[in-house]
Scaffold this active site. Structure first.
Site, mmCIF file in Angstrom:
data_model
loop_
_atom_site.group_PDB
_atom_site.id
_atom_site.type_symbol
_atom_site.label_atom_id
_atom_site.label_comp_id
_atom_site.label_asym_id
_atom_site.label_seq_id
_atom_site.Cartn_x
_atom_site.Cartn_y
_atom_site.Cartn_z
ATOM 1 N N TYR A 143 0.814 -1.214 0.000
ATOM 2 C CA TYR A 143 0.000 0.000 0.000
ATOM 3 C C TYR A 143 0.852 1.270 0.000
ATOM 4 O O TYR A 143 0.403 2.315 -0.450
ATOM 5 C CB TYR A 143 -0.919 0.034 1.227
ATOM 6 C CG TYR A 143 -2.231 -0.684 1.048
ATOM 7 C CD1 TYR A 143 -2.271 -2.016 0.661
ATOM 8 C CD2 TYR A 143 -3.435 -0.024 1.275
ATOM 9 C CE1 TYR A 143 -3.472 -2.673 0.510
ATOM 10 C CE2 TYR A 143 -4.648 -0.683 1.123
ATOM 11 C CZ TYR A 143 -4.654 -2.007 0.744
ATOM 12 O OH TYR A 143 -5.845 -2.654 0.596
ATOM 13 N N LYS A 193 3.612 -15.114 2.381
ATOM 14 C CA LYS A 193 3.794 -15.880 1.131
ATOM 15 C C LYS A 193 5.300 -16.123 0.998
ATOM 16 O O LYS A 193 5.940 -15.735 0.008
ATOM 17 C CB LYS A 193 3.203 -15.065 -0.041
ATOM 18 C CG LYS A 193 3.145 -15.787 -1.374
ATOM 19 C CD LYS A 193 2.145 -16.914 -1.447
ATOM 20 C CE LYS A 193 2.282 -17.665 -2.755
ATOM 21 N NZ LYS A 193 1.467 -18.902 -2.793
ATOM 22 N N ASP A 225 -2.451 -18.228 0.620
ATOM 23 C CA ASP A 225 -3.451 -18.963 -0.177
ATOM 24 C C ASP A 225 -4.091 -20.069 0.652
ATOM 25 O O ASP A 225 -5.308 -20.280 0.623
ATOM 26 C CB ASP A 225 -2.842 -19.500 -1.487
ATOM 27 C CG ASP A 225 -1.493 -20.183 -1.299
ATOM 28 O OD1 ASP A 225 -0.924 -20.113 -0.186
ATOM 29 O OD2 ASP A 225 -0.995 -20.790 -2.265
ATOM 30 N N ASP A 249 -6.188 -7.102 4.124
ATOM 31 C CA ASP A 249 -7.337 -6.490 3.449
ATOM 32 C C ASP A 249 -8.213 -7.579 2.834
ATOM 33 O O ASP A 249 -9.429 -7.612 3.035
ATOM 34 C CB ASP A 249 -6.826 -5.538 2.357
ATOM 35 C CG ASP A 249 -7.967 -4.917 1.571
ATOM 36 O OD1 ASP A 249 -8.945 -4.484 2.202
ATOM 37 O OD2 ASP A 249 -7.884 -4.879 0.328
ATOM 38 N N ASP A 253 -12.106 -9.345 4.362
ATOM 39 C CA ASP A 253 -13.383 -9.392 3.626
ATOM 40 C C ASP A 253 -13.889 -10.833 3.544
ATOM 41 O O ASP A 253 -15.086 -11.097 3.699
ATOM 42 C CB ASP A 253 -13.229 -8.845 2.199
ATOM 43 C CG ASP A 253 -13.538 -7.357 2.107
ATOM 44 O OD1 ASP A 253 -13.255 -6.644 3.090
ATOM 45 O OD2 ASP A 253 -14.061 -6.907 1.069
HETATM 46 C C1 IPM Z 1 -10.344 -1.517 3.925
HETATM 47 C C2 IPM Z 1 -10.618 -0.910 2.577
HETATM 48 C C3 IPM Z 1 -9.502 0.055 2.215
HETATM 49 C C4 IPM Z 1 -8.218 -0.738 2.122
HETATM 50 C C5 IPM Z 1 -9.735 0.874 0.932
HETATM 51 C C6 IPM Z 1 -11.063 1.584 0.941
HETATM 52 C C7 IPM Z 1 -8.603 1.824 0.664
HETATM 53 O O1 IPM Z 1 -10.776 -1.907 1.625
HETATM 54 O O2 IPM Z 1 -10.196 -0.749 4.900
HETATM 55 O O3 IPM Z 1 -10.272 -2.740 4.033
HETATM 56 O O4 IPM Z 1 -7.909 -1.298 1.066
HETATM 57 O O5 IPM Z 1 -7.506 -0.798 3.121
HETATM 58 MG MG MG Z 2 -10.831 -3.881 2.441
#
Ligand code: IPM
Ligand code: MG
Length: 369
Positions: A143, A193, A225, A249, A253
């Protein structure tokens, strides 16, 4: 004199303002209950700030965030700003805040609330009892690595991002993971990884070194993975998952789906001096302004804020208990509604009020439905 608790609120874009409104309502209630006066200052951030000031994060906003123990952020982003150059996109505000406030430790708890077991796309026996803390490094990795660019070459354009980690950044997040595990099931799974990436080989070496100071913690290394697969195969094997910025990240999710909805997931981003709290979900432009969004991720973020920044552990517990009780009562926003006859579909503010009722039993029953 009544002691004051002060925070900065950055409602942001899309559903951000709706969910932060409910969060603040709850924070006000617990402050009052515990004898504190709450002072909040609100600033535009992300797209809202671009529209007003031409920039996603102003110096004034950043400075204000440095004057308080905690910041509450709603969400940033939306299709109307998608074509802005990268430093003018709403997301740049989020990344700027993380970097400037040095919020290196991102806590994303993945906890399954019993009444929501059927809301997950995974089988009941897989999700029941899951309690994972994802600890994502938030100020390094791909990032923020340099160089990053798109350039013209003989073979067309070339896009570059750099995945980098230094010993100090890995070490401080590793120690944080071990420290967190001591109050939990005493297990850390470090995700990398290392079979391919040098930045991961360094990651693993530094984590092993840090682990020597935490002999009571069981450490394992999991390739990213494989971790993605294990999260849906048998998530109960995990306690603390320690990982870098991009892997964290993606995995958070994925793990959100164990809980039924990303609308349930709170987060805390903590540094040495500052802290920011935000729901993990995005700005959901498709339902913005419709009072439909699930405010529970923000309300659970308020619980984390009370716990980690305002020295209000009891209030944090009360909020978490109120969330569970409200779900047990059957209240559901659209994202967690399974149409069972025991459930009542409610909107954003009704959900906030239902939580309030558990925090303040003096409210008349039926005041909001
Ligand atoms: C998160 C989001 C952010 C990230 C984006 C919106 C920049 O996906 O906080 O997980 O990638 O960190
Ligand atoms: Mg995210």
């Amino acid at each position: 004199m009544t002691a004051t608790k002060e925070i900065v609120v950055l409602p942001g874009d899309g559903i951000g303002p709706e969910v932060t409104k409910e969060g603040i309502k709850i924070l006000e209630a617990v402050c009052k209950r515990h004898g504190y006066k709450l002072k909040t200052r609100s600033f535009d951030v992300g797209g809202a700030s671009i529209d007003r000031y031409g920039r996603p994060l102003t110096d004034e906003t950043l400075e204000a965030c440095k004057e308080v123990p905690a910041v509450l952020l709603g969400a940033v982003g939306g299709p109307q700003w998608d074509n802005e150059p990268k430093d003018k996109r709403p997301e740049a505000a989020l990344l700027g805040l993380r970097k400037e406030l040095d919020l290196f430790a991102n806590l994303r708890p993945i906890k399954v609330y019993k009444p929501l077991i059927d809301a997950s796309t995974l089988k009941k026996e897989i999700v029941e009892g899951v309690d994972i803390m994802i600890l994502r490094e938030l100020t390094g990795g791909i990032y923020f690595g340099r160089p990053r660019l798109i350039e013209k070459t003989e073979n067309g354009e070339r896009g570059v991002d750099t995945m980098e980690y230094t010993t100090d950044k890995i070490s401080r997040i590793a120690h944080k993971a071990f420290e967190m595990a001591t109050n939990r099931a005493k297990k850390v799974a470090s995700v990398d990884k290392a079979n391919v990436l040098d930045s991961s080989r360094l990651w693993r070496k530094v984590v092993i070194e840090a682990a020597k100071q935490w002999p009571e913690i069981e450490l394992e290394h999991v390739l990213v993975d494989n971790c993605a697969m294990q999260l849906v195969r048998y998530p109960k094997q995990f306690d603390v998952i320690l990982t870098g910025n991009m892997f964290g990240d993606i995995l958070s999710d994925e793990a959100a789906m164990i809980t039924g909805s990303i609308g349930m997931l709170p987060s805390a981003s903590i540094g040495e001096k500052f802290a920011m709290y935000e729901p993990v979900h995005g700005s959901a432009p498709d339902i913005a302004g419709e009072n439909k969004a699930n405010p529970l991720a923000t309300i659970a973020s308020i619980a984390m804020l009370c716990r980690h920044s305002l020295d209000m552990e009891e209030a944090a517990q009360e909020i978490e208990d109120a969330i569970l009780a409200t779900l047990e009562d059957g209240f559901r926003t659209g994202d967690i509604y399974t149409k069972s006859p025991k459930e009542y579909l409610v909107n954003t503010s009704e959900m906030g009020s239902a939580i309030m009722k558990h925090l303040n039993p003096d409210l008349q029953p039926g005041t909001f439905l």
